[in-house]
Design a protein around this motif. Structure first.
Motif, mmCIF file in Angstrom:
data_model
loop_
_atom_site.group_PDB
_atom_site.id
_atom_site.type_symbol
_atom_site.label_atom_id
_atom_site.label_comp_id
_atom_site.label_asym_id
_atom_site.label_seq_id
_atom_site.Cartn_x
_atom_site.Cartn_y
_atom_site.Cartn_z
ATOM 1 N N PRO A 102 0.819 -1.219 0.000
ATOM 2 C CA PRO A 102 0.000 0.000 0.000
ATOM 3 C C PRO A 102 0.850 1.265 0.000
ATOM 4 O O PRO A 102 1.914 1.312 0.606
ATOM 5 C CB PRO A 102 -0.807 -0.117 1.292
ATOM 6 C CG PRO A 102 -0.032 -1.045 2.158
ATOM 7 C CD PRO A 102 0.658 -1.987 1.234
ATOM 8 N N ALA A 103 0.352 2.251 -0.737
ATOM 9 C CA ALA A 103 1.087 3.515 -0.819
ATOM 10 C C ALA A 103 0.907 4.346 0.439
ATOM 11 O O ALA A 103 1.737 5.177 0.765
ATOM 12 C CB ALA A 103 0.612 4.316 -2.039
ATOM 13 N N CYS A 104 -0.198 4.148 1.137
ATOM 14 C CA CYS A 104 -0.386 4.898 2.372
ATOM 15 C C CYS A 104 -1.267 4.097 3.310
ATOM 16 O O CYS A 104 -2.024 3.228 2.881
ATOM 17 C CB CYS A 104 -0.996 6.269 2.100
ATOM 18 S SG CYS A 104 -2.736 6.178 1.707
ATOM 19 N N ALA A 105 -1.116 4.372 4.592
ATOM 20 C CA ALA A 105 -1.925 3.682 5.598
ATOM 21 C C ALA A 105 -3.303 4.331 5.661
ATOM 22 O O ALA A 105 -3.442 5.530 5.410
ATOM 23 C CB ALA A 105 -1.233 3.771 6.951
ATOM 24 N N PRO A 106 -4.309 3.549 5.982
ATOM 25 C CA PRO A 106 -5.648 4.135 6.037
ATOM 26 C C PRO A 106 -5.770 5.244 7.081
ATOM 27 O O PRO A 106 -6.599 6.140 6.942
ATOM 28 C CB PRO A 106 -6.540 2.949 6.380
ATOM 29 C CG PRO A 106 -5.643 1.869 6.856
ATOM 30 C CD PRO A 106 -4.324 2.102 6.232
ATOM 31 N N GLU A 107 -4.953 5.173 8.144
ATOM 32 C CA GLU A 107 -5.057 6.196 9.172
ATOM 33 C C GLU A 107 -4.781 7.581 8.598
ATOM 34 O O GLU A 107 -5.305 8.582 9.082
ATOM 35 C CB GLU A 107 -4.088 5.921 10.322
ATOM 36 C CG GLU A 107 -4.466 4.720 11.181
ATOM 37 C CD GLU A 107 -4.230 3.406 10.470
ATOM 38 O OE1 GLU A 107 -3.446 3.382 9.492
ATOM 39 O OE2 GLU A 107 -4.857 2.390 10.858
ATOM 40 N N LEU A 147 -5.800 8.766 5.985
ATOM 41 C CA LEU A 147 -6.954 9.312 5.264
ATOM 42 C C LEU A 147 -8.066 9.770 6.203
ATOM 43 O O LEU A 147 -9.047 10.357 5.767
ATOM 44 C CB LEU A 147 -7.527 8.244 4.317
ATOM 45 C CG LEU A 147 -6.531 7.712 3.298
ATOM 46 C CD1 LEU A 147 -7.146 6.583 2.500
ATOM 47 C CD2 LEU A 147 -6.089 8.829 2.361
ATOM 48 N N LEU A 148 -7.917 9.487 7.493
ATOM 49 C CA LEU A 148 -8.991 9.830 8.426
ATOM 50 C C LEU A 148 -9.246 11.333 8.509
ATOM 51 O O LEU A 148 -10.410 11.766 8.501
ATOM 52 C CB LEU A 148 -8.682 9.234 9.807
ATOM 53 C CG LEU A 148 -9.790 9.355 10.844
ATOM 54 C CD1 LEU A 148 -11.093 8.758 10.333
ATOM 55 C CD2 LEU A 148 -9.381 8.680 12.143
ATOM 56 N N GLY A 174 -8.940 13.610 6.251
ATOM 57 C CA GLY A 174 -9.684 14.014 5.048
ATOM 58 C C GLY A 174 -11.141 13.576 5.119
ATOM 59 O O GLY A 174 -12.056 14.288 4.704
ATOM 60 N N LEU A 175 -11.344 12.392 5.662
ATOM 61 C CA LEU A 175 -12.720 11.898 5.803
ATOM 62 C C LEU A 175 -13.501 12.787 6.750
ATOM 63 O O LEU A 175 -14.677 13.102 6.512
ATOM 64 C CB LEU A 175 -12.677 10.458 6.317
ATOM 65 C CG LEU A 175 -14.032 9.812 6.631
ATOM 66 C CD1 LEU A 175 -14.908 9.779 5.402
ATOM 67 C CD2 LEU A 175 -13.836 8.398 7.168
ATOM 68 N N TYR A 184 -13.382 2.911 12.312
ATOM 69 C CA TYR A 184 -12.513 3.163 11.161
ATOM 70 C C TYR A 184 -11.193 2.402 11.316
ATOM 71 O O TYR A 184 -10.706 1.756 10.394
ATOM 72 C CB TYR A 184 -12.287 4.672 11.048
ATOM 73 C CG TYR A 184 -11.455 5.075 9.852
ATOM 74 C CD1 TYR A 184 -12.071 5.332 8.627
ATOM 75 C CD2 TYR A 184 -10.084 5.188 9.930
ATOM 76 C CE1 TYR A 184 -11.331 5.697 7.534
ATOM 77 C CE2 TYR A 184 -9.319 5.551 8.836
ATOM 78 C CZ TYR A 184 -9.954 5.814 7.629
ATOM 79 O OH TYR A 184 -9.209 6.168 6.548
ATOM 80 N N LEU A 203 -9.650 -0.572 2.447
ATOM 81 C CA LEU A 203 -8.740 0.093 1.508
ATOM 82 C C LEU A 203 -8.103 -0.932 0.567
ATOM 83 O O LEU A 203 -7.966 -0.700 -0.641
ATOM 84 C CB LEU A 203 -7.674 0.876 2.280
ATOM 85 C CG LEU A 203 -6.687 1.651 1.421
ATOM 86 C CD1 LEU A 203 -7.417 2.676 0.542
ATOM 87 C CD2 LEU A 203 -5.644 2.357 2.278
ATOM 88 N N ARG A 249 -8.546 -0.915 -3.320
ATOM 89 C CA ARG A 249 -7.369 -0.816 -4.186
ATOM 90 C C ARG A 249 -7.419 -1.895 -5.259
ATOM 91 O O ARG A 249 -7.103 -1.660 -6.433
ATOM 92 C CB ARG A 249 -6.106 -0.941 -3.332
ATOM 93 C CG ARG A 249 -4.839 -0.594 -4.067
ATOM 94 C CD ARG A 249 -3.653 -0.713 -3.141
ATOM 95 N NE ARG A 249 -3.557 0.395 -2.211
ATOM 96 C CZ ARG A 249 -3.500 0.268 -0.891
ATOM 97 N NH1 ARG A 249 -3.533 -0.933 -0.344
ATOM 98 N NH2 ARG A 249 -3.395 1.317 -0.124
ATOM 99 N N GLN A 253 -13.021 6.724 1.587
ATOM 100 C CA GLN A 253 -13.743 7.806 2.265
ATOM 101 C C GLN A 253 -15.237 7.752 1.950
ATOM 102 O O GLN A 253 -16.079 7.897 2.838
ATOM 103 C CB GLN A 253 -13.162 9.157 1.842
ATOM 104 C CG GLN A 253 -11.732 9.354 2.340
ATOM 105 C CD GLN A 253 -11.245 10.769 2.145
ATOM 106 O OE1 GLN A 253 -11.833 11.530 1.395
ATOM 107 N NE2 GLN A 253 -10.158 11.112 2.817
#
Lengths: 1009, 195
Positions: free
Chosen positions: A52-57, A59-60, A62-63, B31, B39, B43, B58
Motif C-alpha cells: 500500500p502507498a499509504c496507511a488508512p489512518e 486518510l482519516l 480528510g474523511l 474506522y 482500503l 485498491r 472515504q
C-alpha cells in the motif's frame, strides 16, 4: 523439476484455492509434486498485491473534513406560504419560479434534475423538453415574468371539476393570488371530447407492432396438438412463427391442455382457438404475442389485439394535459395573456391535479369553465378507458446534455430500447431478473433491490431478439409491485413503495445531520400558514394537498382510513394546526420523521406529544338533559369555557343526546358518539392554552353512526336492540365480503386497498357488539364516576365524625368538672379545699371554653353535613346498587329481552328513578354508618373499619377492617354505606366480615332505627 | 463501567455513533478496525488506481455513516462495509468509463499475450517484469471475477464470506473464482512464469 505430468499453472492455481475435487488426480499430483509446489509459490509471489502507498489512518482527517462539509439544508427564510411542488426526479421541494415542467406530461422538475436525468423522470414518459418560466425583466422583477413555452404542451386550455382546494396565503409582494388544486378525475369523460392539445402524443404504431399484426393476419400454420400442454404449444408456435409467444402472469402453462388439429389456418385464428381452449385471450405487448388471463389488461392489451383494431380513448395523463392546455386557453380568452404572467399560471402536479394560481377573476373564469365540464362529465366513455396509449419515440436532442451524469442517464434510457437480448428463463422472478442482469453489458448495469431479488412469483419466458426494455416489462408484469428506474447508474428494479436509491442515499446523508433536517421540516410545518377548505373529500386526497403545500412526503399508516371522507374549513393557520384539525377527529395524529410525515393512530403519532397528554377541560351536567346538537354545543361551551367547533357533518347531525345527571363532559361526549354518531376531540390551536373542542360526525356513515342516528331520531330507545342487531348484521356481511375479496385479491388485485375497508368493518363489528351489550348505550366510565361519589360520601362521614368529636370533648370536660366538684365537697381540711378549689375553677373555665368551641364546631360540622348530603343527592351517586341495576339491565338486553320490558316507561325515567333510589340509600346509609361506629381511615383506598367495642390498640392501627357485607366483598366506602341505607326498616340486620391482622370474624349488626 | 473503544464490539460502537453523531471516538475506533481491509479491497477493485481507492475508502465510510440507523447491529460490520466499498468502486468506474476506457476482459489479456508471444522466452529480468504483468492481468479481470479474487486471494476471505459481500451464492463465488484463476493460469503460461 517439472515433468510431463505436471498440470501447469492453471490447475496449480485452482488447487491452491481449493477449487479442485478431492478425487481429482491433478489435485493429488499438485500436493505431492515439489515442482508444482514451487510453481505455486512463484505464482503466489507474482500475484501478490503491491504494498500500500499509504496507511488508512492517513486518510482519516480528510474523511472528517468531508463529513463536516456535508451540506445540511438551510431552512427557508420566507415564513409566508409558498406552495411547493415536488420534483419528480429527486422528490425535493420545488419552488414554482424554479420549476421546469416536462413538455410531455407537465411533471415538475428542478431544472438541474431534468438536465441530470436527461429526460422526464415520470414513469412511462420519455419527454425530453421542458416548459419553464423565463427570467424576469429588470423593471418588473417578479410579476413581469412570462411563461416561455419551450415545448408543445401549454398552449391551449381546458380543465376539470373542482372538488378540493388548498388556498395559500398571498405572497407578500405579489398581487393577491390564490392557489387552488383541482382534482380532475370526475370530469375525465368530458375532457375526452376536447380537441387534442398541440404536441399531444401521436398514436403511430411502433414498427414491431405493425410487423406482428401483419404476421398474425397473413401467416398460415398447420397444427396438430393431441392433448398437448400449453407450454409445449407456446414453444412450438414460437418455433414455427419466429415470433415471441409468451403466457401472461398468473397462468401456469403446464396445467393447461390444448387439443387442436387445423391445416393452413391464419395464425391469428389459430392462436385464438388455442387461447380459447385454455380460457385465455390473445394480445400483443412489448414485442411479443401474449396469451393472458382475460382480466389482466396490464398484460394483454385489447387495443393491440387483432380483434380490436380501433384505438381506445386517450389515457388519463393525456387528458390531463388537455385539461391544462384548455384551462390556459380559457384564461387567455377571458383575461388576456397577462393572466399567465408568473407567478400566476396553470400547471399540472405530478399527481395529475390542476394547479391554478390566479387572481379572483381568474379563479372565476376557471370555476365557470369547470362547471361547464361537470355538466358534460355524465357522458359515458366512448370506449373502455383501458385502451392503451403509447408514448412517442424520444426525439433526438437538439442540445444534448453537457452534464456527464445526465448524458449517461440518457445513454441508459436509449440503450434500454436499442439493446436486444435473448431471454430464456423459468423459475422465480427474482432469479429471472438476476439472469437478465447477468446478460447485460457493463455499460448498461441492472441493479436489483433486495426485495426484487426475493420476488418468488413463477416466471417462464422465452423471448428472442427483444429490446431490454421489452424483456424487463415482460418480467415486471409478473411482479406488479416492482418498478423500473433509469438513472445515471443504469437500471434499477425496486418495489414501487421503496424510494429510489438516490432518494435513500440523500436521506441517509441528511441523517448525518438530523438536527438541521428536522429543523427545516419543522419550520415548514410550523412556519407556514394555510387555509384549507375541504368538503367530504377522501383523507388521502387531503393529505396530498398538504404534501403539495409543504414538500414533505406523507406516509399513511395502514390502520388509517385513507378513503374516509373529511370536511374541514380552517383559515390562516399553521400547517401543523391544519393537520391536527384534519386528523384529530379521526383519532389520528402525525409524526415527523426526517422529512416524512407519518400519519397514524393519535396515541402513536403526534406532532405535539404534549398535546396528546394534556388533560381536557372538565365539567359536570347537574341534571339529566336531552339535547340536540346545537344546545349541546352551547352547554359544552358553558361547562368547559372552551370554544366548540362543528364540522359540516356535525352541523347536519340530528337527534338528541341523552345525558344523565352527574355525567361529566367526557361521558357526555361518549354518549353523544354512541347515540348520534357525534365525536368530540380536544385540541389546542395556536400553541395557546385555550382549548378547542372539535365536534365531528361521520357523514360517510359507518353502520354505528347510522344506527345511532336511528336510535336518536326515528324510533327512539325502544328500537335500540333491533336496530343495533340489524346494523351488526350489515357490518358482518360487509366483513365477509371484504374477506372474500381479500382471498380473491391474492390473484393480483390491490390487497392494500382492501385493508382499510376490512379494518372499518371489524371496528364496526366490535362497536356494534358493544351497543348490543348495552355498554356504549348505557355509556360512560362508571368506575370513575363511582369514585367521585365515594369521595363525597367520605367527606360527609368526616363531618359526622367532627360532630361526634366535638360532643366527646364537651362531655369529657363536663365529667372533669363534676369529679372536681365531688372532690371539693369531700375535702377534710380547709387547706386541701383551697388547693382543690383552684383546680376546680380551672376545670370550670375549661368546660365553659369547650362548651363554646364544641357548639361552634358542631354547628359547622352539621352545616357541612347538610352541604355534603345535598351534593351527594345532586351527584346521583352510582354505588353498588345502581351498578348492579345497570348490570342486570345489560344482561337482560343481551339475553334478548325487549328494551321497553327492561326499561318500562323508558330509559330516562328508569335511570332517574334508580339514581334517586341510590342517593336516598347513600344518605341514610351515611347516617347509619356513623352511628354504628364505622369509620374510613383512608378514603383514597376505600378501606372501611369498624370501631365496635374494640378501639385500635396502637396509634396507626386501623382496628377491624370490614371486608364483606352480607358476603359481598367491600371494594370501597360505598359498598358499606349503601347496604346500610338500603336496609330500609329498623331491626334489619347485616352480617359483616371483619379482619384484624390474621384474625377474622363475622359480626351480625342490627339496625336500631 | 465505561466501555473503551478497544473493548467494545462493533454493535456498541455503532450505538454510540447513533447516540451522539458528534462524538468522534467510536467512529474512529470503527474506522481503525475496518479501514485497512476496506482500503485493500478498494485498491484491488480500482485496478491499481491509488487515488480512486482512497476516494472509495472515504466514500464508503460516508455511506456507512448515512446508513447506520438502518443497520442491524446483530450482523457483522465488515461484510457490510466491503459491500458498500464494492458499490462505491463500481460507481466510480461507471463515472470514469466515459472519460477513459479501461481495458479488461479476455481481449485485454489477449493483447498482453500477443505482446509477449512476439518476443523470445523471457529471461530473469523479464520474468521480474512478468510478475508485474501477471498482477496487471489481475487488474484486467472482469469486475465480478476481480471482486471475488481480491476478497479470496488478497484479503484471505472464505468463499462464504466473499459470497456474503457480493450478495451471490457460494457456488457463484466459486465459479467466478475458478474463471478468474483459469484466465490467470493461461496468462501465466503465456508469460512463461516458472518456479
Amino acid at each position: 523439476m517439472s515433468d510431463a505430468r505436471c498440470p501447469g499453472p492453471e490447475l496449480v492455481l485452482l488447487a491452491a484455492h481449493d477449487l479442485l475435487d478431492d478425487d481429482d488426480a491433478a489435485r493429488s499430483h499438485v500436493e505431492g509434486c515439489a515442482a508444482c509446489r514451487a510453481l505455486g509459490a512463484a505464482l503466489e509471489r507474482e500475484l501478490a498485491p503491491p504494498p500500500p502507498a499509504c496507511a488508512p489512518e492517513a486518510l482519516l482527517p480528510g474523511l472528517r473534513e468531508r463529513l463536516a462539509a456535508l451540506d445540511p439544508r438551510t431552512p427557508s427564510a420566507d415564513p409566508a406560504l409558498a406552495l411547493r411542488l415536488l420534483c419528480t426526479y429527486c422528490r425535493g421541494a420545488l419552488e414554482r419560479p424554479d420549476a421546469a415542467y416536462c413538455a410531455g406530461c407537465l411533471a415538475p422538475h428542478h431544472a438541474d434534475c431534468f438536465a441530470e436525468h436527461g429526460r422526464c423522470a415520470a414513469p412511462g414518459c420519455h419527454g425530453l423538453e421542458v416548459v419553464r418560466t423565463a427570467p424576469p425583466p429588470p423593471a418588473r422583477p417578479r410579476r413581469a415574468r412570462t411563461w416561455l413555452l419551450l415545448g408543445s404542451a401549454l398552449a391551449a386550455a381546458a380543465g376539470g371539476g373542482a372538488v378540493a382546494a388548498l388556498v395559500a396565503a398571498p405572497a407578500p409582494e405579489a398581487q393577491t393570488l390564490r392557489v387552488e388544486v383541482h382534482a380532475l378525475d370526475e370530469v375525465l369523460p368530458a375532457l375526452a371530447a376536447l380537441p387534442a392539445a398541440p404536441g399531444e402524443a401521436s398514436d403511430a404504431e411502433p414498427a414491431w407492432l405493425t410487423e406482428y399484426r401483419a404476421a398474425l393476419a397473413s401467416r398460415r400454420v398447420t397444427l396438430n396438438f393431441p392433448g398437448t400442454s400449453l407450454a409445449d404449444v407456446v414453444a412450438f408456435m414460437q418455433g414455427i412463427t419466429g415470433r415471441n409467444v409468451v403466457v401472461g402472469p398468473g397462468v401456469d402453462p403446464d396445467a393447461l391442455q390444448v387439443s387442436l388439429r387445423v391445416r393452413s389456418m391464419v395464425l391469428d385464428d389459430a392462436l385464438r382457438l388455442v387461447a380459447g381452449q385454455a380460457g385465455l385471450v390473445v394480445g400483443l405487448r412489448d414485442e411479443a404475442i401474449v396469451l393472458g388471463a382475460p382480466g389482466a389488461r396490464r398484460v394483454v392489451d385489447p387495443r393491440f389485439s387483432p380483434s380490436r383494431p380501433q384505438p381506445g380513448p386517450p389515457p388519463r395523463e393525456v387528458l390531463l394535459r388537455r385539461a391544462a392546455a384548455s384551462a390556459t386557453q380559457a384564461l387567455v380568452t377571458a383575461l388576456g395573456a397577462g393572466a399567465l404572467r408568473a407567478p400566476a399560471g396553470v400547471d399540472l402536479t405530478d399527481e395529475g391535479r390542476l394547479l391554478v394560481t390566479q387572481t379572483d377573476a381568474g379563479h372565476r373564469v376557471v370555476q365557470a369553465w369547470l362547471k361547464e365540464l361537470r355538466a358534460d362529465a355524465g357522458t359515458p366513455w366512448p370506449e373502455d378507458l383501458a385502451g392503451a396509449w403509447f408514448a412517442p419515440a424520444p426525439a433526438p436532442l437538439e442540445h444534448p446534455p453537457t452534464n456527464p451524469d445526465a448524458a449517461r442517464a440518457l445513454h441508459h434510457a436509449q440503450a434500454l430500447d436499442e439493446r436486444r437480448v435473448d431471454l430464456d428463463v423459468a423459475g422465480p422472478l427474482g432469479e429471472a431478473l438476476e439472469a437478465l442482469a447477468g446478460m447485460l453489458s457493463p455499460d448498461l448495469p441492472l441493479r436489483l433491490d433486495p426485495a426484487a431479488r426475493a420476488e418468488a412469483a413463477p416466471v417462464r419466458l422465452q423471448l428472442r431478439r427483444v429490446s431490454v426494455g421489452a424483456a424487463l416489462r415482460h418480467l415486471l408484469a409478473h411482479g406488479p409491485t416492482l418498478v423500473l428506474d433509469v438513472d445515471r447508474d443504469g437500471l434499477l428494479v425496486r418495489p414501487h413503495d421503496v424510494p429510489s436509491l438516490e432518494h435513500r442515499l440523500a436521506t441517509a446523508r441528511r441523517r448525518v445531520r438530523p438536527d438541521e433536517a428536522a429543523a427545516e421540516a419543522t419550520q415548514r410545518l410550523e412556519g407556514r400558514r394555510i387555509t384549507l377548505s375541504l368538503d367530504r373529500r377522501p383523507l388521502a386526497e387531503a393529505l396530498d394537498l398538504v404534501r403539495d403545500g409543504t414538500g414533505l412526503d406523507v406516509v399513511l399508516d395502514p390502520r388509517a382510513p385513507g378513503d374516509a371522507r373529511v370536511s374541514l374549513r380552517v383559515e390562516d393557520v399553521s400547517v401543523a394546526e391544519a393537520l391536527d384539525a384534519l386528523l384529530a377527529p379521526r383519532g389520528l395524529g402525525v409524526r415527523l420523521a426526517g422529512e416524512v410525515l407519518h400519519v397514524g393512530p393519535r396515541q402513536e403519532a403526534s406532532l405535539r406529544p404534549e398535546l396528546a397528554t394534556r388533560p381536557p377541560p372538565e365539567g359536570t351536567f347537574t341534571a339529566a338533559r336531552a339535547l340536540e346538537v346545537g344546545p349541546l354545543t352551547l352547554e359544552l361551551e358553558r361547562l368547559t369555557g372552551a370554544r366548540v367547533s362543528l364540522s359540516p357533518g356535525a352541523e347536519a347531525c340530528r337527534g338528541r343526546v341523552l345525558v344523565p345527571a352527574g355525567a361529566t363532559v367526557a361521558e357526555a361526549l361518549s354518549l353523544a358518539e354512541a347515540q348520534v354518531g357525534l365525536r368530540g376531540v380536544w385540541t389546542w390551536l395556536d400553541g395557546s392554552e385555550e382549548p378547542l373542542l372539535l365536534l365531528w360526525a361521520d357523514a360517510g356513515d359507518g353502520p354505528l353512526a347510522r344506527a345511532g342516528r336511528r336510535l336518536g331520531q326515528e324510533g327512539g330507545w325502544p328500537e335500540a336492540p333491533a336496530a343495533a342487531r340489524a346494523a351488526l348484521e350489515g357490518a358482518r356481511s360487509r366483513l365477509r365480503g371484504a374477506l372474500t375479496a381479500l382471498a380473491r385479491a391474492e390473484q393480483g388485485a390491490d390487497v392494500a386497498a382492501l385493508r382499510p375497508a376490512m379494518e372499518r368493518a371489524r371496528q364496526a363489528d366490535r362497536a356494534l357488539e358493544e351497543v348490543l351489550a348495552g355498554r356504549s348505550v348505557l355509556g360512560a366510565d362508571l368506575g370513575a364516576h363511582r369514585k367521585e361519589v365515594a369521595g363525597a360520601v367520605a367527606d360527609l362521614l368526616l363531618q359526622h365524625w367532627e360532630v361526634a368529636l366535638a360532643d366527646l370533648r364537651r362531655a369529657s370536660s363536663e365529667r372533669q368538672v363534676e369529679e372536681s366538684e365531688r372532690a371539693l365537697a369531700a375535702a377534710p381540711t380547709e387547706g386541701e379545699r383551697q388547693a382543690l378549689r383552684a383546680r376546680h375553677e380551672a376545670f370550670v373555665k375549661e368546660r365553659d371554653s369547650v362548651r363554646r368551641d364544641a357548639a361552634l364546631e358542631a354547628a359547622r360540622a352539621r352545616s357541612q353535613v347538610a352541604i355534603h348530603e345535598a351534593g351527594l343527592r345532586d351527584l346521583g351517586g352510582i354505588g353498588p346498587g345502581l351498578l348492579s341495576a345497570l348490570a342486570a339491565a345489560r344482561a337482560a338486553l343481551a339475553a334478548g329481552r325487549a328494551w321497553d320490558e327492561v326499561f318500562p316507561g323508558g330509559w330516562s325515567a328508569w335511570w332517574q328513578a334508580e339514581q334517586a333510589r341510590a342517593a336516598r340509600a347513600l344518605c341514610v346509609g351515611a347516617a347509619r354508618f356513623h352511628r354504628a361506629g364505622f369509620w374510613s381511615p383512608n378514603t383514597d383506598e376505600g378501606d372501611v373499619a369498624w370501631r365496635g367495642a374494640e378501639a385500635p390498640s396502637e396509634p396507626g392501627e386501623l382496628g377491624w377492617l370490614v371486608v364483606a357485607v352480607d358476603g359481598a366483598p367491600v371494594a370501597d366506602l360505598l359498598d358499606v354505606v349503601e347496604p346500610l341505607g338500603a336496609a330500609a326498616q329498623a331491626g334489619a340486620s347485616l352480617t359483616l366480615t371483619l379482619v384484624r391482622g390474621d384474625a377474622r370474624r363475622e359480626v351480625r349488626v342490627v339496625l336500631g332505627d | 463501567m465505561q466501555v473503551t473503544e478497544e473493548a467494545a464490539c462493533d454493535g456498541e460502537l455503532i450505538g454510540r455513533c447513533l447516540a451522539d453523531p458528534h462524538e468522534a471516538a467510536p467512529f474512529d475506533a470503527l474506522y481503525g478496525r475496518h479501514a485497512g481491509p476496506v482500503l485493500a479491497f478498494a485498491r484491488g477493485l480500482s485496478r491499481g488506481d491509488e487515488h480512486a481507492a482512497r476516494d472509495a475508502l472515504q466514500e464508503t465510510f460516508l455511506r456507512f455513516l448515512g446508513a447506520l440507523p438502518a443497520f442491524d447491529r446483530g450482523r457483522p460490520v465488515r461484510p457490510w462495509l466491503l459491500r458498500i466499498a464494492r458499490n462505491v468502486c463500481l460507481d466510480q468506474q461507471k463515472r470514469a468509463s466515459h472519460r477513459s476506457e479501461v481495458p479488461h476482459g479476455p481481449e485485454a489479456l489477449g493483447e498482453l499475450a500477443v505482446d509477449r508471444q512476439a518476443g523470445a522466452p523471457p529471461d530473469l529480468a523479464e520474468r521480474r517484469e512478468a510478475a508485474g504483468l501477471l498482477r496487471r492481468a489481475v487488474e484486467a479481470l472482469p469486475p465480478d471475477e476481480l471482486a471475488v479474487f481480491v476478497l479470496k486471494h488478497d484479503l484471505g476471505q472464505t468463499y462464504e464470506q466473499a459470497a456474503d459481500v457480493l450478495a451471490c451464492s457460494v457456488r457463484t463465488a466459486k465459479y467466478r473464482m475458478r474463471s478468474a484463476l483459469e484466465r490467470l493460469g493461461r496468462e501465466a503460461e503465456r508469460l512463461g512464469v516458472r518456479p
